[in-house]
Structure formats: C-alpha cells, structure tokens
Design an enzyme around this catalytic site. Structure first.
Site, PDB file in Angstrom:
ATOM      1  N   TYR A  76      -2.175  -0.365  10.523  1.00 54.29           N
ATOM      2  CA  TYR A  76      -2.120  -0.877   9.151  1.00 54.29           C
ATOM      3  C   TYR A  76      -0.848  -0.412   8.456  1.00 54.29           C
ATOM      4  CZ  TYR A  76      -3.429  -1.569   4.237  1.00 54.29           C
ATOM      5  OH  TYR A  76      -3.448  -1.931   2.920  1.00 54.29           O
ATOM      6  N   SER A 133       0.864  -1.179   0.000  1.00 54.71           N
ATOM      7  CA  SER A 133       0.000   0.000   0.000  1.00 54.71           C
ATOM      8  C   SER A 133       0.899   1.228   0.000  1.00 54.71           C
ATOM      9  CB  SER A 133      -0.892   0.007   1.247  1.00 54.71           C
ATOM     10  OG  SER A 133      -1.511   1.269   1.437  1.00 54.71           O
TER      11      SER A 133
END
Length: 311
Positions: free
Chosen positions: A190, A177
């Site tokens: 995250y 990501s």
C-alpha cells in the site's frame, strides 16, 4: 563525533515538529466555497467513506457531482443522500480496468457526463493492504499498484488532456496517505503504491502550470491523511490476496470522513498544494524521516516487532 550529532538532533527534531505543526495549520481563503455553485466535480470511490463525505461536502456548496465507482447501486444510494439528487450523476468506473479502457472509453464517458467541462477531479478511490513482505504474493503488489496508481494515472492523464484541448482549467485532488510519505511495517504494498501516487501528482502539478493562461488555472492538491474512520482496513487485501475483513483500532479511532472532507475544502479554499491530516505526531513523521532517519527506522523496527499486522 557521532554521539554529539545524535544529541543535537533531539532539539532539532523538536523544533522541526513545531514547524510542521505551524505549517500544517489550515488557512481559510475567501472564495472557493462561494464559487463552487454550478461547478462539476468528479469523485472516484464515491460510494462510501471519504469519497461519499467529499461528495456531500461539495454538493452542499452547490457543485454538481459525478459519482464514480464500480458498484452502480451503491453510487445511486449515495446520490439519493446528496442535496438535490437529480442534479448529480453516476458514472460506472473501475480503476482495475485496462489502461486503454480508462484513458479511452471511461474518460470519454466522464467528459460527456460533465458536459465537456470538468472543474475538479478528486482521485479518491483506493485499496489498502495488510501483510508481511516475505509472504506477499506478487499479484497483490500488482493489484494495489493498478488500483492505487496506474488506474489514476490513466484516467487523470486523459482528463487533463481533454481539459487542455478544451481550453478550460482543472483542479486535481489526489487523496494519498501519510504512508505515501513514510512507509510502515506490514503496509509495504500500500505504501509503495501511495509513494508512486504522490510522485505522480507532484510531477503533474509542475507540468500543468505551463498550460496556465488568463482565465485558465490548473491546480493540484495532494492530501495525506493518517487514519480516517472508513472501511479501508476492512476492505484491505492480505498477503494472499484475500480480504482482511477487520477494522484496525487505529482506523476505528481515526478522524471522521466528514471532518476530513471539510479539511480538504479548507485546503482548496486557501489554495494549498499539500495537506497532511492527523495528530501532530503523525504529521511530523515525514520530517522526522528526513531529519533523523535512524530514529524513524528504530521506531518502525519496534513497531514491526511488537505490533504485528493488526496494529
């Protein structure tokens, strides 16, 4: 003086953004799609979202898919939506399992299903998070690190070892990501797990290269998307560990999983080592973080004070 340096960083940052845009333009190669026929590809998190789109894209090119995930029924449904469903297989796999299970029995089941040769490993499975750091339970951090990092490390290490012992090459694709490169407010757990995920694949790329021989090639591609229109935010954990159960506006307006899957194919075809996906201003964020960290910190502070968890 400091004010002059900050003034000069404006044009420098603009130039850097342009360079990032040019560098991130995808190049088309001349062979990967033609040689995918008959190759065996393992996709984790294949029951929905980007994992399912990746499986469909590879299947259209003639690859044989091993669809991995926790829910066998959902995986079988994905299998039936692929071209020539009987050519593909389902492998139950839970990245939250123990390291020993993943590097032992799970890796052996994958290797057996692959027929003793795995050509591509797509590390796609993962879980997101929405919450404020000071309110987040430690167990939430641990759960995200297990699913997004430790689980992939255990499985990938075991499969790489098997590929080296079998004398066959392997391509590993890590679906990370942009938050694995630049953290943002209310996504800390995250982002931390994806930073670790990114570092692992970067190290793996370098170390696998020493095992290369004629006819035996090892490649690692890291993919860092911004927002993709999947259920990632809806399935995210909150600070207490409960399900977030909402789709953020940024996620809802993100690129489609099918477009992201095609971009991954393009990056593999052009033999890229890294792919950033998303609008140009988001792809430029990692470079801005390096060139003008003070500016990035201000942007993130403003985001934290104005957007809240749901932004």
């Amino acid at each position: 003086p400091w004010w002059l340096l900050r003034w000069l960083l404006g044009p420098a940052a603009a130039a850097a953004v342009g360079l990032v845009w040019l560098a991130s333009r995808r190049r088309r190669g001349s062979g990967l799609r033609r040689i995918l026929s008959g190759k065996t590809v393992l996709v984790t998190g294949a029951s929905s979202g980007l994992g399912e789109a990746l499986a469909a894209a590879f299947a259209r090119q003639g690859a044989r898919l091993l669809l991995a995930g926790r829910d066998v029924d959902k995986l079988k449904a994905t299998q039936q939506r692929l071209s020539e469903p009987a050519r593909h297989a389902v492998v139950q796999l839970d990245l939250a399992a123990s390291d020993g299970e993943l590097s032992g029995d799970a890796a052996s089941r994958v290797w057996a299903a692959a027929g003793g040769r795995l050509d591509l490993l797509i590390n796609n499975a993962g879980q997101s998070y929405r919450g404020e750091i000071v309110e987040t339970e430690m167990d939430v951090h641990r759960r995200l690190m297990q699913v997004n990092y430790f689980g992939h490390v255990a499985l990938t290490t075991a499969l790489c070892r098997k590929a080296i012992e079998a004398g066959c090459g392997l391509t590993v694709v890590g679906i990370s990501s942009l938050q694995g490169l630049v953290s943002q407010p209310y996504r800390s757990a995250y982002a931390a797990s994806k930073h670790a995920f990114q570092a692992f694949h970067d190290g793996l790329r370098a170390e696998l290269s020493r095992h290369e021989k004629p006819g035996r090639v090892y490649r690692v591609l890291t993919v860092s998307p911004a927002y993709i229109r999947t259920g990632l935010s809806a399935n995210a954990l909150t600070a207490s560990g409960a399900a977030y159960a909402k789709t953020d506006s940024a996620t809802a307006s993100g690129m489609t999983p099918e477009a992201a899957a095609e971009a991954v194919l393009d990056a593999l075809e052009s033999d890229s080592s890294e792919l950033l996906l998303g609008p140009w201003h988001l792809r430029a964020a990692p470079l801005l973080r390096r060139l003008a960290p003070w500016l990035m910190f201000k942007i993130m502070a403003k985001r934290a004070s104005s957007g809240g968890v749901t932004k």
